[in-house]
Structure formats: C-alpha cells, structure tokens
Enzyme design. Sequence first.
Site, PDB file in Angstrom:
ATOM      1  CG  HIS A  13      -1.970   1.052   1.247  1.00  0.00           C
ATOM      2  ND1 HIS A  13      -3.155   0.935   1.940  1.00  0.00           N
ATOM      3  CD2 HIS A  13      -2.006   2.268   0.653  1.00  0.00           C
ATOM      4  CE1 HIS A  13      -3.866   2.034   1.784  1.00  0.00           C
ATOM      5  NE2 HIS A  13      -3.184   2.868   1.002  1.00  0.00           N
TER       6      HIS A  13
ATOM      7  CG  HIS B  19      -1.302   6.046  -2.675  1.00  0.00           C
ATOM      8  ND1 HIS B  19      -2.431   5.841  -3.429  1.00  0.00           N
ATOM      9  CD2 HIS B  19      -1.592   5.603  -1.418  1.00  0.00           C
ATOM     10  CE1 HIS B  19      -3.379   5.311  -2.654  1.00  0.00           C
ATOM     11  NE2 HIS B  19      -2.895   5.153  -1.436  1.00  0.00           N
TER      12      HIS B  19
ATOM     13  CG  HIS C  40      -7.631   3.130  -0.632  1.00  0.00           C
ATOM     14  ND1 HIS C  40      -6.884   2.570  -1.637  1.00  0.00           N
ATOM     15  CD2 HIS C  40      -6.778   3.940   0.061  1.00  0.00           C
ATOM     16  CE1 HIS C  40      -5.633   3.031  -1.550  1.00  0.00           C
ATOM     17  NE2 HIS C  40      -5.544   3.861  -0.530  1.00  0.00           N
TER      18      HIS C  40
ATOM     19  CD  GLU D 216      -7.769   6.494   4.415  1.00  0.00           C
ATOM     20  OE1 GLU D 216      -8.277   6.499   3.279  1.00  0.00           O
ATOM     21  OE2 GLU D 216      -6.695   7.070   4.686  1.00  0.00           O
TER      22      GLU D 216
ATOM     23  CG  ASP E  98      -1.671   5.586   2.602  1.00  0.00           C
ATOM     24  OD1 ASP E  98      -1.885   5.332   1.409  1.00  0.00           O
ATOM     25  OD2 ASP E  98      -2.545   6.065   3.361  1.00  0.00           O
ATOM     26  CG  ASP E  99      -0.114   8.847   0.367  1.00  0.00           C
ATOM     27  OD1 ASP E  99       0.004   8.779  -0.866  1.00  0.00           O
ATOM     28  OD2 ASP E  99      -1.140   8.489   0.985  1.00  0.00           O
TER      29      ASP E  99
HETATM   30  N1  HPA Z   1      -6.752   7.090   0.988  1.00  0.00           N
HETATM   31  C1  HPA Z   1      -7.405   7.474  -0.108  1.00  0.00           C
HETATM   32  N2  HPA Z   1      -6.798   8.005  -1.155  1.00  0.00           N
HETATM   33  C2  HPA Z   1      -5.477   8.145  -1.130  1.00  0.00           C
HETATM   34  C3  HPA Z   1      -4.746   7.762  -0.031  1.00  0.00           C
HETATM   35  C4  HPA Z   1      -5.414   7.191   1.074  1.00  0.00           C
HETATM   36  O1  HPA Z   1      -4.844   6.796   2.109  1.00  0.00           O
HETATM   37  N3  HPA Z   1      -3.459   8.051  -0.315  1.00  0.00           N
HETATM   38  C5  HPA Z   1      -3.414   8.561  -1.557  1.00  0.00           C
HETATM   39  N4  HPA Z   1      -4.638   8.632  -2.057  1.00  0.00           N
HETATM   40 ZN    ZN Z   2      -3.786   4.712   0.379  1.00  0.00          ZN
END
Ligand code: HPA
Ligand code: ZN
Length: 330
Positions: A16, A18, A200, A203, A281-282
């Site tokens: 996971h 991006h 996703h 969350e 994630d990011d």
């Molecule tokens: N959630 C939804 N969209 C996203 C995320 C995330 O954690 N990171 C980058 N785009």
């Molecule tokens: Zn994500």
Amino acid sequence: NSLHDFIRGLPKAELHLHIEGSLEPEMMFELAGKNGVSLPYASVEEVRAAYDFEDLQSFLNLYYAGAAVLQTEQDFFDLTHAYIQRARADHVCHVELFFDPQTHTERGIAIETVFSGIARALREAKAAYGFSGSMILCFLRHLSEESALSTLEAALPLRDAYADVWTGVGLDSAEVGNPPEKFAHVFTIAQAMGFRLVAHAGEEGPPAYIHSALDVLEVERIDHGVRAEEDPALMQRLKTSRIPLTVCPLSNLKLCVVKDLREHNLARMLRDGLCVTINSDDPAYFGGYMNANFIATADALQLSREELVQLARNSFEASFVSDAQKKIWY
Ligand code: HPA
Ligand code: ZN
C-alpha cells in the site's frame, strides 16, 4: 534498540504505497523549477510545515497539488527510482505500488508517459538488484465511473507492453460518499480481463463499504480496512477468508483516523488472526517509510518479535506473486 534493529533487518513486502505520495518536498521543488510549475510555498520547510492534516480530504488537496510538478517520463522514473532506494534501505524486497493516472491525464500528461517512467524504474531495479515490483492502476473515486472507464480504455493498448509489471487495478481518493459500488462496472471489466483487484475501504468510510468492496467489486485485498472492527460479522469473515488488510499506521495517525498510535487496532486485529500488513501509504507526507511505520507501531502497541515476523510473513502471503515465489520468501 535491538528490537528496532530486528525490524530493520526483516525482509518485507509493501502493498500500500501511492507512488505520488513518495514525492519528497526536495524533489517537488526541483521538478517545479525544472518544469516551470509554481508552488504556493517559498521553501522545503514551508511545504513540510503545511503537512498538518485534519482528515483525508485536507491531505488529498495538497497531494494532488504536489503531483502537478510531475510532467516528463524522466520525472516519473526519478520519483519511482527514489522510492525504490528508500524501500531497499528498509529491507523491502517487493512492492505493489499504486499510481493515479487520472491525476496526470487531467493535466494533459499522456498516460504512456506515466506508465513508461514508473515501469522503467521497476525494471531497472529488477535487473540491477533483483528488486521485485509491480503496478496497480488506481481509479480516483471522487471522479465518475465514466472517467474510470475511459482511463481503463486508454490504458488497454499498453497492456501487452507492460504485462510484466501492470498486474492490478484499485480504488483510492475521497472515500465517504463514493462507495465501491459506484465502480461496479469498471471492476467487472477489469476482473474479466484478468487484473488483480484491490480497493481502499473502511479508512474513513463505514464497514458497509468493506462489504461492498468484497461483494460487489470482488476485491482480493482491502486497503486500510481499519473500521472493520465496528462489525463483528465482518471481522469473522476477514479472519476466516484471510482477506488481507493493508494497514498504514502513520497515515492513520496523520489523517486523524486514530488520535494516538497506542489506540490503533492493528495489534488487536493481528492477535485475532486477521491477515494484517503494515505499509507506508504516502510516506513523504505522513512522516515515514516502511521501517518508520513498523518501529512506531511496535513501540506503541508493544509488538513481540513473533508478531513482527507474522506481519512480515503476512505481507508476502498477501502479495500477488506466484506461490512458488512466496515459498522462496517465507
Ligand atoms: N486514501 C485514499 N486516497 C489516497 C490515499 C489514502 O490513504 N493516499 C493517496 N490517495
Ligand atoms: Zn492509500
């Protein structure tokens, strides 16, 4: 700290990530200068100071603005190459990275530019040091299903040329109000074409979105999924099926999904027998790559060595590589 050294040395897979979320402020400035894109910040320090989010949307606004500096094939290569170096330093040996073509095609960038730069970095890393990686094309759920369909259609001519790296499709961006079933048609087509499916869900959105990701989209993994805990029947289902959850602890903290890492349900779900994984994630926006996520989580939730090994094993089990390759890794 010997537990931290133990974590650093564990081989792991990242499921996971991006790639646009690995854009560090330094590279953002460098590319902005090179490409003549103006940024609403005077310095790298100002960018970092702006990374104080209150929810997913407040992050997405900056994330999409930052991605505007990516313009050429070389830019996508450099971005991916930099991520791979950091991943390797964390003993990540396999990544299934997300990319968001709509973020780029909406700005007039050709979809092949995006594919080519990312794939070239993955292929070079495979040839140079056996680093394994693949690409999951994500649809932006705040846009229409028609837009997702045209994106898939625009990518299809590239399928054969990128068959070694492009393995799946996913769903990301603003979750609440954009349920999985909005994308039922495009996921049905992608599934029929043989793509691996993820989304996703859970969350910020409710457990019902996890159900519809599984039942309507028929995804094989849930990205995040932390709100599953609110639904005991769903927890039982995830446990029995071993449908993986790609959890991102530092992301959840930065986006206020949890107030404190010590309250995170990752350890409870892991100890309950779910196929939980740790991911970044990011990482450029949320304060850490894989090992930072593992270490912060291990410290906050007092994970044992056995549990850390289980998390690393789960990451390979949950990956889309062949069973033969999985046997080599764990
Ligand atoms: N959630 C939804 N969209 C996203 C995320 C995330 O954690 N990171 C980058 N785009
Ligand atoms: Zn994500």
